[in-house]
Design a protein around this motif. Structure first.
Motif, mmCIF file in Angstrom:
data_model
loop_
_atom_site.group_PDB
_atom_site.id
_atom_site.type_symbol
_atom_site.label_atom_id
_atom_site.label_comp_id
_atom_site.label_asym_id
_atom_site.label_seq_id
_atom_site.Cartn_x
_atom_site.Cartn_y
_atom_site.Cartn_z
ATOM 1 N N VAL A 1 8.289 17.742 44.709
ATOM 2 C CA VAL A 1 8.116 15.985 44.283
ATOM 3 C C VAL A 1 8.937 15.860 42.830
ATOM 4 O O VAL A 1 9.646 15.027 42.794
ATOM 5 C CB VAL A 1 6.703 15.679 44.151
ATOM 6 N N PHE A 2 8.808 16.900 41.856
ATOM 7 C CA PHE A 2 9.231 16.813 40.652
ATOM 8 C C PHE A 2 10.832 16.479 40.732
ATOM 9 O O PHE A 2 11.482 15.394 40.201
ATOM 10 C CB PHE A 2 9.000 17.818 39.683
ATOM 11 N N ILE A 3 11.403 17.426 41.344
ATOM 12 C CA ILE A 3 13.093 17.609 41.279
ATOM 13 C C ILE A 3 13.605 16.129 41.947
ATOM 14 O O ILE A 3 14.359 15.489 41.276
ATOM 15 C CB ILE A 3 13.563 18.695 42.125
ATOM 16 N N PRO A 4 13.217 15.891 43.257
ATOM 17 C CA PRO A 4 13.909 14.445 43.537
ATOM 18 C C PRO A 4 13.424 13.306 42.651
ATOM 19 O O PRO A 4 14.042 12.406 42.559
ATOM 20 C CB PRO A 4 13.442 14.473 45.038
ATOM 21 N N ALA A 5 12.037 13.316 42.182
ATOM 22 C CA ALA A 5 11.577 12.112 41.418
ATOM 23 C C ALA A 5 12.398 11.679 40.058
ATOM 24 O O ALA A 5 12.587 10.755 39.981
ATOM 25 C CB ALA A 5 10.280 12.495 41.339
ATOM 26 N N VAL A 6 12.980 13.014 39.532
ATOM 27 C CA VAL A 6 13.744 12.898 38.352
ATOM 28 C C VAL A 6 14.926 12.074 38.710
ATOM 29 O O VAL A 6 15.237 11.037 37.805
ATOM 30 C CB VAL A 6 14.188 14.233 37.788
ATOM 31 N N GLY A 7 15.581 12.259 39.531
ATOM 32 C CA GLY A 7 16.784 11.553 39.887
ATOM 33 C C GLY A 7 16.711 10.385 40.909
ATOM 34 O O GLY A 7 17.760 9.731 41.291
ATOM 35 N N GLU A 8 15.368 10.125 41.071
ATOM 36 C CA GLU A 8 15.070 8.850 42.000
ATOM 37 C C GLU A 8 15.689 7.563 41.602
ATOM 38 O O GLU A 8 15.934 7.030 40.429
ATOM 39 C CB GLU A 8 13.492 8.635 42.032
ATOM 40 N N PHE A 9 16.354 6.764 42.384
ATOM 41 C CA PHE A 9 17.045 5.730 42.116
ATOM 42 C C PHE A 9 16.447 4.484 42.939
ATOM 43 O O PHE A 9 16.228 3.348 42.249
ATOM 44 C CB PHE A 9 18.518 5.725 42.574
ATOM 45 N N VAL A 10 16.207 4.915 44.183
ATOM 46 C CA VAL A 10 15.641 3.538 45.004
ATOM 47 C C VAL A 10 14.299 2.858 44.363
ATOM 48 O O VAL A 10 14.337 1.639 44.192
ATOM 49 C CB VAL A 10 15.511 3.938 46.389
ATOM 50 N N ILE A 11 13.495 3.780 44.186
ATOM 51 C CA ILE A 11 12.038 3.297 43.784
ATOM 52 C C ILE A 11 12.055 2.703 42.542
ATOM 53 O O ILE A 11 11.642 1.663 42.286
ATOM 54 C CB ILE A 11 11.042 4.562 43.681
ATOM 55 N N PRO A 12 12.540 3.145 41.373
ATOM 56 C CA PRO A 12 12.758 2.414 40.174
ATOM 57 C C PRO A 12 13.773 1.290 40.181
ATOM 58 O O PRO A 12 13.084 0.230 39.741
ATOM 59 C CB PRO A 12 13.446 3.379 39.276
ATOM 60 N N ASP A 13 14.701 1.031 41.071
ATOM 61 C CA ASP A 13 15.263 0.029 41.406
ATOM 62 C C ASP A 13 14.729 -1.119 41.862
ATOM 63 O O ASP A 13 14.523 -2.290 41.496
ATOM 64 C CB ASP A 13 16.578 0.322 41.945
ATOM 65 N N LEU A 14 13.890 -0.914 43.016
ATOM 66 C CA LEU A 14 13.219 -1.777 43.861
ATOM 67 C C LEU A 14 11.963 -2.030 43.170
ATOM 68 O O LEU A 14 11.650 -3.263 43.217
ATOM 69 C CB LEU A 14 13.183 -1.290 45.263
ATOM 70 N N LEU A 15 11.182 -1.266 42.815
ATOM 71 C CA LEU A 15 9.656 -1.525 42.148
ATOM 72 C C LEU A 15 9.481 -1.599 40.690
ATOM 73 O O LEU A 15 8.646 -2.314 40.309
ATOM 74 C CB LEU A 15 8.827 -0.308 42.624
ATOM 75 N N GLY A 16 10.796 -0.662 40.095
ATOM 76 C CA GLY A 16 10.473 -1.057 38.654
ATOM 77 C C GLY A 16 11.097 -2.055 37.750
ATOM 78 O O GLY A 16 11.057 -2.313 36.692
#
Lengths: 324, 379
Positions: free
Chosen positions: A255-270
């Motif tokens: 969970v942690f590794i992909p979450a650090v570099g996550e783009f889609v979720i912060p872009d759409l929801l954040g």
């Protein structure tokens, strides 16, 4: 026996030996090949792309195609190539330290990923525990339900959360209708929305390794603990949890590794307020068209993630060594 | 002085009407859905007794043990321990400990910590824990393995750790679920005697569940034979073997020859049984069987003599043909087909190296036995 016959026999023996040696060699080669294939895969699809990104990160941005310089070209001969190499510099990395934006983005990403990982663990552990303790006939169905969301596009599922979380969305409608709140909650475009998105999206990655380590566990261990005077809650912390630690670690890394570099979720929801490294990288690359800086961001991100993983693996290997 | 079997027993609280029962199953029933695992069962176990629950798998014996440990609650009936009703008391508050069939050693803890686990739960002071753990390790001869993890031990060593862990708290009762099931034959035999010594030296009450009759016979003071959730007989090993209460018990424990027939009573316990086809058996152990009742006459193979000529003066002698011989070293087992087709199993101790009257396959032979050698079973 004549000399000729002896020679012939010797020759045939030699050929036999040669043949068997050849067979052995080819068997060894095939054996190696099986191991080589995944290495080749890693070289072509991980190492070489990484070297290219690393090289770009040492280049300077330019208005050209591709948008950086120097473009290494072997056509200029060895001296030309060396001259090009000399143009490479670590300026981009220095730049990353000079603008606080990057540092803040990295720190925010790590914090957001860490919090999300803990939340995912808190949500995922009871689910995995319930699945592992469910009747054996029910388990495949439960497992199926956990995997089921993967059948829908990730992007669509994240978009769906916009519909749920927005001020006039399903969540607020429900809460307003039931009278729990009188004013719509502002959830969308906050870090809360990012946490919800990450927990939702990465839950299966947490549940599956946890489930597999909990399911293996012999239930008589819990009975033994109870038998020796341990109440159920205490038995959980003394027996169940320690034995599920490998699953917890695997789940948290997944969970942690992909979450650090996550783009889609912060872009759409954040929304635009949130500062995460995945978004920063995307902006550098597509909005600023600054390939070298975005490459440098990517390289640092990789190091940021690889170092703790390697430290962890070394610690684990050492612990295993001690066990033997 | 005469005694049933070969041993004289001094410890026999079950024969003392004033002895206080320690564990009591009082009309206990346990149902799992539609399945009745234990059916209205009553049983009494005394303090310091080595008690065995013997039965085939699925007979409900493990359920009895698990109810005593507190992992299952009876559907009906009571279980009393030292006068206290155990209903509603969770396993972690019961003064009993269990040794699990799978050993259930905690894989992430050392041998030492496994043994100390229960003591730490009780909040025992650290120096005392260390002393007790040392004592337990010495008891099971595992002092040099204290720092090992369970997976670094052999099967026999793991079994001893499990044992040490379960007796470390000095429970009122130690429950053992197939304690020797996972060991090989030789180790099992050694461990049987170790368990008996341990029970003697600690003075604990042991309740062991086993499907191995030899194990139960060797170790237990008394055996309860369980079938389909009911007690068939509770008795000492010698009684179970020499005076079985029913056809089931006679057939379950050891080998037996059975003759079905109608009984005609004589004087002072003597009786004759008409087993059909001209076979009449005379016995002194008719018990309370009434004349005309359909009974089984049960006799153990080692109580039957086999010879090539009719023994002079034998009360019971039947002729037949040897059709199978198994030479086992210490003894030889003969299968003799009587003239009515009935097969009798007779075993002879090979007390001498050279046999005077050797028998071979298809020889005519006589099987004979004394009138007190068998028992009459009405159930």
């Amino acid at each position: 026996m004549s000399n000729a016959a002896v020679t012939a026999a010797a020759t045939s023996q030699a050929t036999d030996a040669g043949k068997s040696a050849l067979a052995r060699l080819s068997a060894a080669f095939i054996g190696r090949l099986v191991i080589i294939i995944p290495y080749l895969w890693l070289v072509f699809f991980f190492l070489i792309p990484f070297i290219i990104v690393f090289k770009i990160s040492l280049s300077q941005t330019a208005i050209a195609i591709p948008p950086y310089t120097p473009v290494l070209d072997f056509g200029d001969g060895l001296s030309g190539f060396l001259a090009q190499l000399k143009q490479l510099s670590i300026d981009n990395y220095t730049w990353l330290t000079q603008d606080a934006l990057y540092f803040n983005a990295y720190v925010t990403s790590v914090i957001v990923a860490a919090i999300s990982t803990v939340l995912t663990l808190l949500v995922g552990y009871p689910i995995a525990y319930g699945m592992a303790r469910a009747p054996a006939t029910l388990r495949p169905t439960l497992l199926m339900l956990v995997i089921l969301p993967f059948w829908t596009s990730f992007l669509i599922r994240v978009y769906a959360w916009i519909g749920i979380l927005k001020p006039e969305g399903l969540l607020n409608q429900l809460l307003l209708a039931t009278g729990v709140i009188s004013q719509p909650l502002i959830v969308l475009n906050t870090y809360t929305a990012i946490f919800i998105g990450i927990v939702y999206s990465y839950l299966p990655f947490m549940v599956l390794p946890l489930y597999s380590s909990l399911e293996k566990m012999d239930y008589s261990l819990i009975e033994a603990a109870k038998d020796l005077g341990c109440p159920p809650t205490s038995a959980f912390w003394k027996i169940t949890f320690p034995l599920s630690v490998p699953g917890v670690i695997a789940g948290c890394l997944l969970v942690f590794i992909p979450a650090v570099g996550e783009f889609v979720i912060p872009d759409l929801l954040g929304g635009s307020q949130t500062l995460m490294i995945g978004k920063t990288l995307w902006n550098e690359f597509f909005a600023n068209r600054d390939w070298p800086v975005s490459s440098a961001v990517a390289v640092i991100l990789l190091l940021l993630l690889i170092v703790p993983i390697m430290l962890f693996q070394r610690a684990q290997a050492r612990a295993q060594e001690q066990d033997k | 002085m005469k005694s049933l079997g070969s041993i004289r027993r001094d410890f026999a609280p079950w024969n003392d009407p004033n002895a206080k029962p320690y564990i009591q199953f009082d009309k206990v029933t346990k149902k799992f859905g539609d399945f009745t695992a234990v059916n209205n069962l009553s049983l009494t176990i005394f303090e310091r007794e080595f008690f065995a629950l013997l039965g085939a798998s699925g007979c409900g014996k493990s359920t009895l043990l698990r109810m005593l440990a507190g992992f299952e609650e009876p559907t009906a009936g009571r279980i009393l321990l030292d006068g206290q009703d155990l209903r509603g008391i969770p396993p972690y508050r019961r003064p009993v400990n269990m040794m699990f069939q799978s050993y259930a050693l905690f894989p992430h803890m050392t041998v030492e910590n496994n043994i100390a686990f229960g003591l730490k739960q009780d909040g025992m002071p650290k120096p005392e824990i260390a002393a007790r753990v040392g004592e337990m390790l010495k008891l099971v001869k595992l002092e040099q393995f204290a720092k090992r993890k369970p997976h670094q031990l052999s099967g026999g060593q793991r079994q001893r750790v499990a044992l040490a862990r379960s007796v470390a708290k000095r429970p009122k009762v130690l429950l053992l679920d197939e304690p020797l099931g996972a060991l090989d034959k030789k180790l099992r035999e050694e461990t049987q005697f170790e368990l008996m010594d341990l029970q003697q030296s600690l003075g604990l009450t042991f309740v062991v569940v086993t499907h191995d009759q030899e194990e139960a016979m060797t170790m237990a003071d008394r055996i309860a034979i369980i079938d389909k959730g009911e007690v068939m007989q509770v008795a000492t090993p010698a009684e179970v073997y020499e005076a079985p209460g029913s056809r089931f018990v006679a057939g379950f424990v050891g080998n037996v020859n059975m003759f079905e027939g109608k009984i005609a009573r004589g004087e002072a316990g003597a009786a004759s049984i008409d087993a059909g086809n001209g076979i009449t058996i005379r016995t002194e152990n008719a018990g309370d069987a009434a004349t005309g009742a359909a009974v089984a006459f049960a006799i153990r193979p080692e109580k039957i003599k086999i010879s090539s000529k009719k023994p002079a003066g034998a009360v019971n002698a039947i002729e037949g043909e040897v059709y199978d011989i198994a030479y086992l070293g210490d003894m030889t087992v003969y299968h003799v087909r009587l003239d009515d087709g009935h097969v009798v199993r007779a075993s002879t101790m090979n007390a001498a190296r050279i046999t005077e009257d050797p028998l071979s396959w298809n020889d005519r032979a006589w099987v004979s036995f004394r009138p007190d050698a068998g028992v009459v079973l009405t159930r």
